[in-house]
Design a protein around this motif. Structure first.
Motif, PDB file in Angstrom:
ATOM      1  N   TRP A 226      33.358  42.986  48.909  1.00 45.96           N
ATOM      2  CA  TRP A 226      32.024  42.646  49.398  1.00 45.96           C
ATOM      3  C   TRP A 226      31.537  43.871  50.146  1.00 45.96           C
ATOM      4  N   MET A 227      30.426  44.459  49.658  1.00 45.74           N
ATOM      5  CA  MET A 227      30.017  45.762  50.153  1.00 45.74           C
ATOM      6  C   MET A 227      28.940  45.653  51.226  1.00 45.74           C
ATOM      7  N   ALA A 228      28.952  46.622  52.132  1.00 47.25           N
ATOM      8  CA  ALA A 228      27.888  46.758  53.122  1.00 47.25           C
ATOM      9  C   ALA A 228      26.719  47.504  52.492  1.00 47.25           C
ATOM     10  N   GLU A 229      25.606  47.578  53.224  1.00 42.67           N
ATOM     11  CA  GLU A 229      24.406  48.220  52.696  1.00 42.67           C
ATOM     12  C   GLU A 229      24.618  49.700  52.398  1.00 42.67           C
ATOM     13  N   ASN A 230      25.540  50.340  53.123  1.00 40.76           N
ATOM     14  CA  ASN A 230      25.769  51.776  52.925  1.00 40.76           C
ATOM     15  C   ASN A 230      26.835  52.070  51.869  1.00 40.76           C
ATOM     16  N   GLY A 231      27.316  51.029  51.181  1.00 48.49           N
ATOM     17  CA  GLY A 231      28.266  51.234  50.110  1.00 48.49           C
ATOM     18  C   GLY A 231      29.717  51.176  50.517  1.00 48.49           C
ATOM     19  N   LEU A 232      30.009  50.929  51.784  1.00 49.62           N
ATOM     20  CA  LEU A 232      31.397  50.786  52.239  1.00 49.62           C
ATOM     21  C   LEU A 232      31.827  49.328  52.117  1.00 49.62           C
ATOM     22  N   PRO A 233      33.108  49.085  51.791  1.00 49.86           N
ATOM     23  CA  PRO A 233      33.571  47.696  51.674  1.00 49.86           C
ATOM     24  C   PRO A 233      33.699  47.025  53.038  1.00 49.86           C
ATOM     25  N   ARG A 234      33.256  45.776  53.117  1.00 51.12           N
ATOM     26  CA  ARG A 234      33.464  44.977  54.332  1.00 51.12           C
ATOM     27  C   ARG A 234      34.808  44.260  54.254  1.00 51.12           C
ATOM     28  N   PHE A 235      35.085  43.665  53.126  1.00 50.66           N
ATOM     29  CA  PHE A 235      36.374  42.999  52.900  1.00 50.66           C
ATOM     30  C   PHE A 235      36.615  42.924  51.404  1.00 50.66           C
ATOM     31  N   ALA A 236      37.854  42.681  51.020  1.00 45.41           N
ATOM     32  CA  ALA A 236      38.248  42.745  49.607  1.00 45.41           C
ATOM     33  C   ALA A 236      38.752  41.400  49.123  1.00 45.41           C
ATOM     34  N   LEU A 237      38.680  41.228  47.807  1.00 42.35           N
ATOM     35  CA  LEU A 237      39.198  40.034  47.143  1.00 42.35           C
ATOM     36  C   LEU A 237      40.466  40.422  46.400  1.00 42.35           C
ATOM     37  N   GLN A 238      41.517  39.643  46.579  1.00 36.78           N
ATOM     38  CA  GLN A 238      42.795  39.938  45.927  1.00 36.78           C
ATOM     39  C   GLN A 238      43.294  38.707  45.190  1.00 36.78           C
ATOM     40  N   ILE A 239      43.811  38.937  43.980  1.00 36.92           N
ATOM     41  CA  ILE A 239      44.365  37.863  43.159  1.00 36.92           C
ATOM     42  C   ILE A 239      45.767  38.268  42.740  1.00 36.92           C
ATOM     43  N   ASP A 240      46.744  37.465  43.050  1.00 41.26           N
ATOM     44  CA  ASP A 240      48.135  37.766  42.716  1.00 41.26           C
ATOM     45  C   ASP A 240      48.471  37.174  41.349  1.00 41.26           C
ATOM     46  N   ALA A 241      47.953  37.808  40.318  1.00 39.40           N
ATOM     47  CA  ALA A 241      48.202  37.347  38.946  1.00 39.40           C
ATOM     48  C   ALA A 241      47.805  38.453  37.986  1.00 39.40           C
ATOM     49  N   ALA A 242      48.385  38.429  36.791  1.00 43.51           N
ATOM     50  CA  ALA A 242      48.034  39.401  35.768  1.00 43.51           C
ATOM     51  C   ALA A 242      46.596  39.172  35.314  1.00 43.51           C
ATOM     52  N   GLU A 243      45.981  40.223  34.792  1.00 45.91           N
ATOM     53  CA  GLU A 243      44.570  40.138  34.426  1.00 45.91           C
ATOM     54  C   GLU A 243      44.295  39.050  33.400  1.00 45.91           C
ATOM     55  N   GLY A 244      45.190  38.862  32.465  1.00 48.13           N
ATOM     56  CA  GLY A 244      44.960  37.848  31.437  1.00 48.13           C
ATOM     57  C   GLY A 244      45.532  36.495  31.780  1.00 48.13           C
ATOM     58  N   GLY A 245      46.132  36.353  32.972  1.00 50.18           N
ATOM     59  CA  GLY A 245      46.779  35.109  33.340  1.00 50.18           C
ATOM     60  C   GLY A 245      45.888  34.190  34.150  1.00 50.18           C
ATOM     61  N   SER A 246      46.537  33.255  34.845  1.00 50.16           N
ATOM     62  CA  SER A 246      45.818  32.303  35.694  1.00 50.16           C
ATOM     63  C   SER A 246      46.326  32.415  37.124  1.00 50.16           C
ATOM     64  N   ALA A 247      45.526  31.937  38.067  1.00 47.84           N
ATOM     65  CA  ALA A 247      45.905  31.993  39.481  1.00 47.84           C
ATOM     66  C   ALA A 247      45.476  30.705  40.165  1.00 47.84           C
ATOM     67  N   HIS A 248      46.232  30.346  41.177  1.00 50.86           N
ATOM     68  CA  HIS A 248      45.895  29.149  41.952  1.00 50.86           C
ATOM     69  C   HIS A 248      45.485  29.506  43.375  1.00 50.86           C
ATOM     70  N   ARG A 249      45.397  30.827  43.644  1.00 49.27           N
ATOM     71  CA  ARG A 249      45.077  31.276  45.000  1.00 49.27           C
ATOM     72  C   ARG A 249      44.285  32.571  44.959  1.00 49.27           C
ATOM     73  N   VAL A 250      43.318  32.704  45.862  1.00 48.31           N
ATOM     74  CA  VAL A 250      42.542  33.921  46.033  1.00 48.31           C
ATOM     75  C   VAL A 250      42.586  34.304  47.512  1.00 48.31           C
ATOM     76  N   ASP A 251      42.830  35.589  47.789  1.00 50.38           N
ATOM     77  CA  ASP A 251      42.879  36.071  49.174  1.00 50.38           C
ATOM     78  C   ASP A 251      41.661  36.947  49.475  1.00 50.38           C
TER      79      ASP A 251
END
Length: 328
Positions: A226-251
């Motif tokens: 999630w980016m700020a107005e100046n292009g710096l990240p405020r916080f990030a989204l992380q998923i502990d799963a392979a790209e083609g797989g499934s996940a039951h949790r998002v951080d």
């Protein structure tokens, strides 16, 4: 006064007169020669109309302006290599290409151009007279170790042997002591705050990322953030799963030293997290796995704001390149 003394004085005066007359004659010859060689213009050649002033213009092929990046003594140790002869950028670039890190510490290389100025990389068509190898003193892997410093020394020696260079570097004990002190200071200011979105049922990663994009997350710097107005990240989204797989949790992770200072940093992440949780049919938990209570957000905001102030006072303003070098 004897006759001999009078004679000697007369001879000395005569010699002086002869020298003066000879110099005057030489001066007259030089002036006549200059008048004959200059055109007869009718006025003083020094007072001719000056040629129109030509403004400097950029020409293709000229070197770009010097780069502003340079070694940072607050968080890097530097080994200098003075080259015996200017080295072509093509040769130097090939030799420096593999020098990016020692152990778990990133290394930056700076090259001084012949005639002045420096580059963060050697460029074709230029020559260089010295090098700097700058290694970060501490990061989240810990302080610079003796082995890592020794590895940097080896790289410097290889370059010095290849290009006939002279090495100058700080004492190893002093470097390691500075690294340990920096590590201790920064460890006390490091913090990552998180939220967990527990999905009611597993979802494909692609579906989660699509929902995140619809909520306003963008892919930047190798992560979804999630980016700020100046292009710096405020916080990030992380998923502990392979790209083609499934996940039951998002951080959602707020990396304090690497985020834009904000008095409501955590509350902002909570609001976005609530929106994304609705889209994913998820339950919001704190980073300990307990149901999150929105009423705790203001207190956490104040703690994070105080940490931003500490980082700034210590010279590591959150979201800057210097902070990123140490808190990575």
């Amino acid at each position: 006064m004897s006759d001999l003394q009078i004679l000697l004085i007369s001879i000395g005066v005569a010699l002086i007169v002869v020298v003066l007359l000879y110099n005057a004659w030489q001066d007259w010859r030089a002036r006549r020669s200059m008048r004959q060689s200059l055109p007869d213009t009718g006025h003083d050649v020094l007072m001719r109309d000056a040629a129109p002033r030509r403004e400097p213009v950029w020409q293709a092929g000229r070197p770009a302006a010097d780069e502003s990046a340079e070694a940072d003594p607050a968080c890097e140790a530097v080994i200098d290599i003075a080259l015996a002869h200017p080295v072509a950028g093509e040769s130097l670039a090939e030799a420096l290409r593999s020098i990016t890190r020692v152990g778990k510490k990133p290394v930056r290389v700076f090259a001084e151009r012949e005639g002045g100025g420096h580059r963060a990389e050697a460029l074709p068509g230029e020559s260089y007279v010295s090098l700097q190898l700058a290694v970060v003193l501490a990061n989240r892997s810990g302080p610079l170790t003796a082995i890592e410093w020794s590895n940097l020394w080896t790289l410097a020696q290889n370059l010095a042997e290849r290009f006939e260079g002279l090495i100058e570097a700080p004492d190893q004990d002093a470097v390691l002591r500075q690294a340990a002190e920096l590590d201790a200071r920064c460890a006390a200011m490091d913090a990552q705050v998180g939220l967990i979105l527990q999905l009611a049922q597993p979802r494909p990663v692609a579906a989660i990322l699509q929902a995140a994009a619809e909520a306003g997350f963008v892919q930047a710097r190798g992560q979804w953030a999630w980016m700020a107005e100046n292009g710096l990240p405020r916080f990030a989204l992380q998923i502990d799963a392979a790209e083609g797989g499934s996940a039951h949790r998002v951080d959602l992770v707020l990396d304090v030293p690497n985020s834009l200072p904000d008095d409501q940093a955590f509350s902002r992440m909570v609001a976005v997290g609530r929106d994304l949780a609705t889209r994913l049919d998820a339950h919001v938990l704190d980073d300990q796995g307990r149901t999150f209570q929105d009423g705790s957000a203001p207190a956490i905001d104040r703690q994070i704001s105080a940490l931003y102030d500490q980082l700034d006072q210590a010279g590591f303003l959150a979201g800057t390149d210097r902070a990123a070098r140490v808190f990575s």
